[in-house]
Design a protein around this motif. Sequence first.
Motif, mmCIF file in Angstrom:
data_model
loop_
_atom_site.group_PDB
_atom_site.id
_atom_site.type_symbol
_atom_site.label_atom_id
_atom_site.label_comp_id
_atom_site.label_asym_id
_atom_site.label_seq_id
_atom_site.Cartn_x
_atom_site.Cartn_y
_atom_site.Cartn_z
ATOM 1 N N UNK A 294 -37.019 18.488 -3.611
ATOM 2 C CA UNK A 294 -37.195 17.321 -4.468
ATOM 3 C C UNK A 294 -35.860 16.900 -5.075
ATOM 4 N N UNK A 295 -35.515 15.654 -4.888
ATOM 5 C CA UNK A 295 -34.340 15.042 -5.512
ATOM 6 C C UNK A 295 -34.711 13.593 -5.771
ATOM 7 N N UNK A 296 -33.980 12.954 -6.665
ATOM 8 C CA UNK A 296 -34.226 11.540 -6.930
ATOM 9 C C UNK A 296 -32.963 10.754 -6.623
ATOM 10 N N UNK A 297 -33.115 9.573 -6.007
ATOM 11 C CA UNK A 297 -31.944 8.757 -5.694
ATOM 12 C C UNK A 297 -31.405 8.082 -6.953
ATOM 13 N N UNK A 298 -30.124 8.186 -7.144
ATOM 14 C CA UNK A 298 -29.475 7.557 -8.292
ATOM 15 C C UNK A 298 -29.600 6.037 -8.237
ATOM 16 N N UNK A 299 -29.504 5.459 -7.042
ATOM 17 C CA UNK A 299 -29.494 4.002 -6.906
ATOM 18 C C UNK A 299 -30.763 3.341 -7.429
ATOM 19 N N UNK A 300 -31.886 4.038 -7.407
ATOM 20 C CA UNK A 300 -33.141 3.432 -7.852
ATOM 21 C C UNK A 300 -33.183 3.241 -9.370
ATOM 22 N N UNK A 301 -32.199 3.750 -10.073
ATOM 23 C CA UNK A 301 -32.154 3.608 -11.533
ATOM 24 C C UNK A 301 -31.302 2.418 -11.976
ATOM 25 N N UNK A 302 -30.752 1.681 -11.036
ATOM 26 C CA UNK A 302 -29.922 0.516 -11.354
ATOM 27 C C UNK A 302 -30.750 -0.756 -11.256
ATOM 28 N N UNK A 303 -30.549 -1.653 -12.198
ATOM 29 C CA UNK A 303 -31.247 -2.930 -12.133
ATOM 30 C C UNK A 303 -30.358 -4.033 -11.555
ATOM 31 N N UNK A 304 -29.044 -3.801 -11.524
ATOM 32 C CA UNK A 304 -28.121 -4.781 -10.939
ATOM 33 C C UNK A 304 -26.850 -4.064 -10.491
ATOM 34 N N UNK A 305 -26.032 -4.805 -9.741
ATOM 35 C CA UNK A 305 -24.783 -4.250 -9.205
ATOM 36 C C UNK A 305 -23.799 -3.978 -10.346
ATOM 37 N N UNK A 306 -22.892 -3.067 -10.165
ATOM 38 C CA UNK A 306 -22.701 -2.233 -8.974
ATOM 39 C C UNK A 306 -23.675 -1.052 -8.969
ATOM 40 N N UNK A 307 -24.169 -0.740 -7.796
ATOM 41 C CA UNK A 307 -25.102 0.362 -7.613
ATOM 42 C C UNK A 307 -24.336 1.558 -7.071
ATOM 43 N N UNK A 308 -24.455 2.683 -7.738
ATOM 44 C CA UNK A 308 -23.817 3.909 -7.247
ATOM 45 C C UNK A 308 -24.843 4.735 -6.494
ATOM 46 N N UNK A 309 -24.385 5.394 -5.459
ATOM 47 C CA UNK A 309 -25.247 6.212 -4.610
ATOM 48 C C UNK A 309 -25.043 7.684 -4.954
ATOM 49 N N UNK A 310 -26.126 8.404 -5.058
ATOM 50 C CA UNK A 310 -26.047 9.825 -5.348
ATOM 51 C C UNK A 310 -27.439 10.389 -5.595
ATOM 52 N N UNK A 311 -27.475 11.577 -6.150
ATOM 53 C CA UNK A 311 -28.743 12.273 -6.358
ATOM 54 C C UNK A 311 -28.843 12.824 -7.773
ATOM 55 N N UNK A 312 -30.052 12.804 -8.312
ATOM 56 C CA UNK A 312 -30.380 13.593 -9.486
ATOM 57 C C UNK A 312 -30.974 14.882 -8.952
ATOM 58 N N UNK A 313 -30.413 16.012 -9.348
ATOM 59 C CA UNK A 313 -30.878 17.314 -8.879
ATOM 60 C C UNK A 313 -31.314 18.151 -10.079
ATOM 61 N N UNK A 314 -32.573 18.539 -10.083
ATOM 62 C CA UNK A 314 -33.085 19.390 -11.146
ATOM 63 C C UNK A 314 -32.751 20.841 -10.881
ATOM 64 N N UNK A 315 -32.599 21.611 -11.963
ATOM 65 C CA UNK A 315 -32.273 23.028 -11.796
ATOM 66 C C UNK A 315 -33.144 23.952 -12.635
ATOM 67 N N UNK A 316 -33.941 23.429 -13.532
ATOM 68 C CA UNK A 316 -34.685 24.261 -14.481
ATOM 69 C C UNK A 316 -35.679 25.199 -13.807
ATOM 70 N N UNK A 317 -36.315 24.754 -12.738
ATOM 71 C CA UNK A 317 -37.372 25.554 -12.107
ATOM 72 C C UNK A 317 -36.885 26.381 -10.920
ATOM 73 N N UNK A 318 -35.580 26.325 -10.619
ATOM 74 C CA UNK A 318 -35.043 26.995 -9.430
ATOM 75 C C UNK A 318 -34.266 28.243 -9.805
ATOM 76 N N UNK A 319 -34.579 29.343 -9.137
ATOM 77 C CA UNK A 319 -33.768 30.556 -9.269
ATOM 78 C C UNK A 319 -32.521 30.380 -8.401
ATOM 79 N N UNK A 320 -31.414 31.065 -8.734
ATOM 80 C CA UNK A 320 -30.182 30.922 -7.937
ATOM 81 C C UNK A 320 -30.380 31.180 -6.440
ATOM 82 N N UNK A 321 -31.222 32.144 -6.053
ATOM 83 C CA UNK A 321 -31.433 32.405 -4.623
ATOM 84 C C UNK A 321 -32.151 31.229 -3.950
#
Length: 136
Positions: A68-95
């Motif tokens: 599961x990741x979320x696209x950064x671009x979907x949080x923009x309402x107008x240009x410039x749109x940056x591309x990237x990911x929101x990555x959660x870490x709270x529920x993930x163990x390092x392994x």
Amino acid sequence: RGHLAAPIRRMNGIYRTRRASLVDLLRTHLSDRLSVQVPAGGMQIQALFTRTMDDIEVVRHLAERNICARPLSSHYSRAPVRQGLFLGFAAWRPDEMSSAIAELKQVLSLPGRRRPVRRSDQRAGTSIGGLEVDQD
């Protein structure tokens, strides 16, 4: 009074450790593809693409691999749109993070992830957890 202070401190320590693990993994394995934005707190980080990539397409491929990741671009309402990911870490163990980073590296290496992206390329649809779903 104050009986929640100890559990909150414990969870803050766990989240700090998990955030540090994810940042270290991303910088070690994907520094050529992602620029990591480390927050002072919270439960997710921003990872900006260092090359032109379609973050919505990347998220779709990750979802096919149960990541599961979320696209950064979907949080923009107008240009410039940056591309990237929101990555959660709270529920993930390092392994678990190590396995997910290996999958992310494979997805970012797939052909076709590097096409130029314009906001007008995104079809109208409904957003569910950051994924665009066609309304057909």
